[in-house]
Write an enzyme that holds these catalytic residues in place. Structure first.
Site, PDB file in Angstrom:
ATOM      1  N   PRO D  86       0.842  -1.193   0.000  1.00 56.03           N
ATOM      2  CA  PRO D  86       0.000   0.000   0.000  1.00 56.03           C
ATOM      3  C   PRO D  86       0.879   1.246   0.000  1.00 56.03           C
ATOM      4  O   PRO D  86       1.765   1.389   0.838  1.00 56.03           O
ATOM      5  CB  PRO D  86      -0.789  -0.120   1.305  1.00 56.03           C
ATOM      6  CG  PRO D  86       0.022  -1.020   2.177  1.00 56.03           C
ATOM      7  CD  PRO D  86       0.728  -1.960   1.247  1.00 56.03           C
ATOM      8  N   ALA D  88       0.504   5.566  -0.624  1.00 54.17           N
ATOM      9  CA  ALA D  88      -0.465   6.661  -0.737  1.00 54.17           C
ATOM     10  C   ALA D  88      -0.272   7.447  -2.030  1.00 54.17           C
ATOM     11  O   ALA D  88       0.814   7.460  -2.606  1.00 54.17           O
ATOM     12  CB  ALA D  88      -0.314   7.597   0.464  1.00 54.17           C
ATOM     13  N   SER D 115      -4.133   1.598  -0.815  1.00 50.98           N
ATOM     14  CA  SER D 115      -3.997   2.432   0.377  1.00 50.98           C
ATOM     15  C   SER D 115      -5.278   3.180   0.708  1.00 50.98           C
ATOM     16  O   SER D 115      -6.011   3.606  -0.194  1.00 50.98           O
ATOM     17  CB  SER D 115      -2.873   3.454   0.150  1.00 50.98           C
ATOM     18  OG  SER D 115      -2.877   4.440   1.163  1.00 50.98           O
ATOM     19  N   TYR D 138      -6.256   2.712   7.462  1.00 55.96           N
ATOM     20  CA  TYR D 138      -5.798   3.532   8.592  1.00 55.96           C
ATOM     21  C   TYR D 138      -6.957   3.711   9.555  1.00 55.96           C
ATOM     22  O   TYR D 138      -8.130   3.654   9.162  1.00 55.96           O
ATOM     23  CB  TYR D 138      -5.338   4.921   8.101  1.00 55.96           C
ATOM     24  CG  TYR D 138      -3.920   4.960   7.603  1.00 55.96           C
ATOM     25  CD1 TYR D 138      -2.852   4.748   8.475  1.00 55.96           C
ATOM     26  CD2 TYR D 138      -3.648   5.230   6.267  1.00 55.96           C
ATOM     27  CE1 TYR D 138      -1.549   4.799   8.002  1.00 55.96           C
ATOM     28  CE2 TYR D 138      -2.342   5.284   5.805  1.00 55.96           C
ATOM     29  CZ  TYR D 138      -1.295   5.063   6.678  1.00 55.96           C
ATOM     30  OH  TYR D 138      -0.009   5.111   6.228  1.00 55.96           O
ATOM     31  N   THR D 164      -2.639  -0.677   9.275  1.00 57.20           N
ATOM     32  CA  THR D 164      -1.302  -0.119   9.501  1.00 57.20           C
ATOM     33  C   THR D 164      -1.190   0.421  10.916  1.00 57.20           C
ATOM     34  O   THR D 164      -1.946   1.321  11.298  1.00 57.20           O
ATOM     35  CB  THR D 164      -1.003   0.987   8.487  1.00 57.20           C
ATOM     36  OG1 THR D 164      -1.050   0.427   7.177  1.00 57.20           O
ATOM     37  CG2 THR D 164       0.378   1.585   8.733  1.00 57.20           C
ATOM     38  N   LYS D 237       0.062  -4.424   9.838  1.00 60.09           N
ATOM     39  CA  LYS D 237       1.279  -3.980   9.137  1.00 60.09           C
ATOM     40  C   LYS D 237       2.066  -3.004  10.012  1.00 60.09           C
ATOM     41  O   LYS D 237       1.491  -2.127  10.654  1.00 60.09           O
ATOM     42  CB  LYS D 237       0.907  -3.289   7.832  1.00 60.09           C
ATOM     43  CG  LYS D 237       2.094  -2.746   7.046  1.00 60.09           C
ATOM     44  CD  LYS D 237       1.714  -2.385   5.624  1.00 60.09           C
ATOM     45  CE  LYS D 237       2.876  -1.777   4.858  1.00 60.09           C
ATOM     46  NZ  LYS D 237       3.167  -0.396   5.243  1.00 60.09           N
ATOM     47  N   SER D 259       7.431  -4.725   8.817  1.00 60.92           N
ATOM     48  CA  SER D 259       7.649  -3.512   8.027  1.00 60.92           C
ATOM     49  C   SER D 259       8.076  -2.378   8.937  1.00 60.92           C
ATOM     50  O   SER D 259       7.652  -2.302  10.094  1.00 60.92           O
ATOM     51  CB  SER D 259       6.332  -3.136   7.319  1.00 60.92           C
ATOM     52  OG  SER D 259       6.427  -1.838   6.754  1.00 60.92           O
ATOM     53  N   HIS D 261       7.659   0.658   7.542  1.00 63.20           N
ATOM     54  CA  HIS D 261       7.014   1.706   6.748  1.00 63.20           C
ATOM     55  C   HIS D 261       8.008   2.276   5.725  1.00 63.20           C
ATOM     56  O   HIS D 261       8.033   3.492   5.484  1.00 63.20           O
ATOM     57  CB  HIS D 261       6.482   2.813   7.671  1.00 63.20           C
ATOM     58  CG  HIS D 261       5.190   3.414   7.196  1.00 63.20           C
ATOM     59  ND1 HIS D 261       3.961   3.065   7.710  1.00 63.20           N
ATOM     60  CD2 HIS D 261       4.911   4.330   6.232  1.00 63.20           C
ATOM     61  CE1 HIS D 261       3.010   3.742   7.108  1.00 63.20           C
ATOM     62  NE2 HIS D 261       3.543   4.509   6.206  1.00 63.20           N
ATOM     63  N   ASP D 292       7.925  -6.441   4.122  1.00 63.44           N
ATOM     64  CA  ASP D 292       7.857  -5.211   3.339  1.00 63.44           C
ATOM     65  C   ASP D 292       9.091  -4.376   3.646  1.00 63.44           C
ATOM     66  O   ASP D 292       9.429  -4.168   4.811  1.00 63.44           O
ATOM     67  CB  ASP D 292       6.581  -4.454   3.766  1.00 63.44           C
ATOM     68  CG  ASP D 292       6.544  -3.009   3.301  1.00 63.44           C
ATOM     69  OD1 ASP D 292       6.215  -2.767   2.134  1.00 63.44           O
ATOM     70  OD2 ASP D 292       6.838  -2.128   4.132  1.00 63.44           O
ATOM     71  N   GLY D 293       9.791  -3.921   2.601  1.00 64.99           N
ATOM     72  CA  GLY D 293      10.934  -3.042   2.848  1.00 64.99           C
ATOM     73  C   GLY D 293      12.205  -3.511   2.174  1.00 64.99           C
ATOM     74  O   GLY D 293      12.818  -4.478   2.617  1.00 64.99           O
ATOM     75  N   ARG D 316       8.175   1.411  -3.256  1.00 63.34           N
ATOM     76  CA  ARG D 316       8.581   2.466  -4.181  1.00 63.34           C
ATOM     77  C   ARG D 316       8.700   2.016  -5.635  1.00 63.34           C
ATOM     78  O   ARG D 316       8.334   2.773  -6.537  1.00 63.34           O
ATOM     79  CB  ARG D 316       9.902   3.088  -3.704  1.00 63.34           C
ATOM     80  CG  ARG D 316       9.770   3.869  -2.399  1.00 63.34           C
ATOM     81  CD  ARG D 316      11.120   4.329  -1.883  1.00 63.34           C
ATOM     82  NE  ARG D 316      11.024   5.087  -0.647  1.00 63.34           N
ATOM     83  CZ  ARG D 316      11.038   4.555   0.565  1.00 63.34           C
ATOM     84  NH1 ARG D 316      11.143   3.239   0.711  1.00 63.34           N
ATOM     85  NH2 ARG D 316      10.958   5.333   1.635  1.00 63.34           N
TER      86      ARG D 316
END
Lengths: 374, 374, 374, 374
Positions: D86, D88, D115, D138, D164, D237, D259, D261, D292-293, D316
């Site tokens: 996800p 934004a 997201s 969220y 999240t 998450k 994660s 973030h 994630d990451g 990304r």
């Protein structure tokens, strides 16, 4: 040189921004003196690098609505554990010198430790502050002279003394020597006698270091003598070795400041952060232990507290703020670090300063290297 | 090329400043020869980097008023433990060659070890010094030839012999080869016979290394033979392995110099510093153990002594000083390192050379990496 | 592009010099293809970096007059343990392709492993060499096709087969793709059938990797089948895991070549050197174990042998030599590494290849990191 | 700014190529917002660097003809374990925003996590995809508001919720602040109420972080409440600590996403990869654990799965692909990583996702540091 800023530019969002901007507000030799360290500046670099090797750990979904950075050190209530370290000669970067710093510290609810080598008298600085100040004490050639200065600080309203033990020899960073730095005569320390005692003459073959500086340097019994007579609690600053920390407590001192003098004395010392846990383990939970060296971010404060510090002292960044924007800059530097501290506490799941313990740090699997940077 | 300086500029405050300045006083091929190391210069780099991985520890408030750097090595009293390592061909950088170095060493109270490959005769160099000199001895093709040179050194007043064991093959740094370095004919070693013995012819298929150089190289029994007959105590230089150090002592030598020849022989060897503690542990407390390689600062001397060395030898920096300012430069280099040593001792709480032991080094918590640099 | 050199310039003193010079003699896309590795080239970098983390140890005063680099591998006497690794498409850098390489290898007494993907027929290459050659074998779509190629190599006089197991999928370095590299049509492998077998059509949704390449790839039973019928001993190349090495020996192979294909297959594999000791420990002292990857210096050879290799293979440097100076360059590259090997053996106190064992490496004190570079 | 590409240039062969090209297709402030991390970006750097410290291991000659990347997560069959994380505000880089991403994800058979802060409504995005989508949630100020959004996502066909937990405070990378980034008003999140609830007023002296953001933040009981009522399985998450992971499972959640973030919250957190194994060990083999990451390569996917992840999320890189070539770019990024995954599995000897376990990683000898980079 640029004039002091009267408003903070929007791109100034971290203490490091002040370090960068300071180059435009301070002549290079002075900046070299402030920013430099001794020798090859290994210890200077180690002080900040040590934090990068200590990853934090996040915790989620905890109730932090009652969170706060408030704490107590030496029974003094503090809005947050970010203190201003004693730094000499604020007059190098600001016309109002430590008086401006004191105003900034007050605005940011920060305890300020005023240096013996201040450019203003300790009474002037006390008047410019909010009463939450300590006084850093260098040895004054004799027990009587040192006690007299301590008593004078007490009379002026300072709440504690910080006795610096790790700099018996004066030291100017090599990069400052190369840049031609010299202390302007008008900035001679305002709190010292106008005519310094003449140095004893050395015999032929004698060492300037051993028979000179160290011949005049204080020793454990001097410090114990002072602690017994001081009207204020005394912290010993410049301790790295756990045995020295224990000896300080045994000598009647109120606590220690783990510090390598910002990397300005013996190059090759470890980061002060790397010495902290052993000191805390040695002196036990109740003695006051502060950490000085390398604090640039709120997350650094969490790391220091997780390793045993009760509070931290910030050195060079206060001068960067002072140089760039005066009292406003000092206050802003502290506020930036405090806001980062709040964020870091929130994300690490710590509602209070007391909640910050070793659990706030990442513990790697056995055999693995903990690091956030390569 | 700039002429030699007759006064020291104020910005020259460390040995590294001489290394930088030397570039203006020596032609590039010669500088490449002096500063270079073998192969990819890993060992050269390791020699200095090893010190950065050994943080010192400060100790505060001790009584150091009687402090001193004085010590004894091989029963010779020394003002300090900083010796000049044997380095070939000082004539490359100064017209008076080793005679100027000897004058500088004398001025700085430094023991000088004169190389077999000196550009001046050992008698000339002895005359230029103050009597505190040792002579470095390469194998002279035969036991008789080697003993003859040893006896000549004794007659000239040298106090000990340093037998170099780790360079059976001549070696020029690759960067010097690339820069076109060649020893000028007028600089042929002044102490060697004018007509070198002809090399034995190699059989077809024979190795220049094994049947050539190593066929002529000395062995343990040769060194034991020499030690038994030498009029002077003999130290073995170039030892890294503890077993070799023990064997040297068993062979009747007076001690060892832990050294990798300044990174000029086998590239890939560890820093000499990293081999020191094991050597000291193996030979015991009484044998003489010196350390050569990477000493650039007074703090380096403390580290070496803390790991077991009785004294240290300084190589390239003496040539940098000699190139820049002659005897004055040599003396200044030594004095700078000595002053740093005094400061480091004072801050580490060591009043005497004998006080410097493993306690002067920072011991990290178990599982942590000791380092001052990333 | 510069023409091939006919004499070696005096500044060419290491294999790395040929790597540098090669840029002037090969078009950039070809150089990217030769020098590149897969992915982010981590494994490529690891292969050479691994040697820097394994310091050697010197030993002094030993009798090495009978020293020699001679050894035996698979019962073949070799002047030294430096072999030429199988590398495809020598025609990319030289008009005479592998025939020139073979001439250079013969001049330098080096065993050459000829690639299946050679630009000349294996018979031509054998004729250009001195009889000390092995043949590298890729799977030829079927057992029969593979055995036929093996038998052809045997007929041509090759002494052993090297079966490559770690490259079931063709791979071009990303930097070569970006540089526009494509194999010129006239350089199609000379030893393969002129019309390659058509690839089986993939079903919709099938994977080019799994159902395509891996569907055609050989398996353990294929290799065992080949080893049982091969007229020549078979080594398995591309093994990193000790279990695979043991399985290879159990399958009847003569030994293994620890290799990650020069960092050209799966990026992220460890340096082949870092896998060597475990493989040797697993297969025992008698199986043949060779090391391929990262050998650039004679000291690297000592390190590889100290960790368990019987001999080493040199890949890219042979092409650099070939590109710069043809057969002469190939021979010179090998000779430079061999001379460095002799020097390294002499300084490490090893008279023979059999003398090189783990004692030739520096063992740091417990808790310390062995390294010559930071 | 360049227009979106309609064909992929041949030199675009890795996800990193899209990161580079994106600079030509996105204004700098937006790129700083997307690519940046919090603070000094240590955690951002750690996320990718962590993979380089985990070498893979190859295995040879296995039968992989039936190989496949197919797997199941939360009982959903997936063609491969590479999900879109996800992220934004896709509208920042593409006019069709998440609808284009969804089309690309569908083309590449990738599960997309949409997201809460999407630039298009979740219904629009669902319509643009292929039905394999999850919705990231969220906290919406209240339990009721949060559940309502969850139910809306379920009605729109989303298969699971990703709650999240690690970003209770909004955060913009410092480099984005310095570049002047601000979210364009027309990109306000399409799924949130048009008029956000007014923030409660803070009392004097209250902390914006603690009494402000954290006062409104969800807690464990809120999440448990949601999980009990949600029409869809809920993953948590932002978990790094094993205790939080266990607590999440105990609270009724379907699994966790390890994660930090993307290095965008607390700088100083470890790489998410470095936390993965402990989380998997704590929650056991059956709970769903995603990573994630830092995923940039197919080999990274193998490493993550070897350390315990069931699947991975890519952040990304999807935006880079979207910025450069729209849906085509998104699909291509996923396909590149998937193809690399197939190759890596083939070379590591893993036929299926279930075959990927700790054996796929290189285990160094005791006392040795595992690394492919220095």
């Amino acid at each position: 040189m640029k004039a002091k800023l009267e408003r903070i530019p929007p791109a100034v969002i971290t203490a490091a921004d002040y370090a960068r901007l300071a180059a435009e507000h301070i002549p290079e030799p002075i900046r070299a003196y402030i920013d430099g360290g001794s020798g090859d500046e290994r210890t200077l670099a180690a002080n900040t690098a040590a934090f990068a090797r200590r990853p934090l750990m996040n915790r989620v979904l905890r109730d932090l609505a009652a969170g706060s950075t408030a704490t107590r050190v030496l029974d003094t209530p503090l809005a947050h554990p970010i203190m201003l370290a004693p730094v000499a000669h604020h007059g190098l970067v600001h016309g109002d010198a430590e008086c401006a710093t004191a105003a900034g510290a007050a605005a940011a609810d920060a305890l300020m430790v005023v240096s013996t080598l201040a450019s203003r008298t300790l009474e002037e600085i006390a008047a410019a502050g909010d009463g939450t100040q300590w006084f850093q004490l260098y040895w004054q050639d004799s027990r009587a002279g040192t006690l007299a200065l301590a008593e004078r600080a007490a009379r002026a309203g300072y709440g504690a003394l910080v006795f610096t033990a790790d700099a018996p020899v004066a030291h100017v960073p090599e990069r400052a020597v190369r840049a031609g730095f010299a202390l302007p005569p008008e900035l001679s320390p305002a709190n010292l006698a106008s005519t310094p005692a003449p140095r004893r003459a050395l015999e032929p073959g004698a060492s300037v270091v051993f028979q000179g500086f160290m011949g005049d340097a204080p020793r454990w019994d001097d410090v114990a003598w002072l602690a017994a007579r001081s009207p204020l609690p005394v912290l010993l600053k410049g301790v790295l070795h756990a045995d020295d920390a224990v000896r300080a407590i045994d000598a009647g001192l109120a606590g220690v400041i783990v510090s390598n003098h910002g990397g300005r004395t013996l190059d090759g010392l470890p980061a002060s952060l790397d010495c902290l846990a052993a000191v805390r383990a040695a002196v036990g939970a109740t003695a006051t232990v502060l950490l000085d060296g390398g604090i640039r971010r709120g997350s650094d404060v969490v790391i220091a507290l997780a390793l045993g510090a009760d509070a931290v002292l910030v050195g060079r960044p206060q001068l960067h703020g002072l140089a760039v924007a005066g009292a406003l800059g000092v206050a802003h530097v502290v506020r930036l670090i405090r806001e980062e501290l709040e964020l870091a506490m929130a994300l690490a799941g710590c509602a209070t300063i007391a909640d910050i313990d070793a659990q706030a740090l990442f513990t790697p699997a056995p055999g693995e290297v903990p690091r956030t940077v390569c």
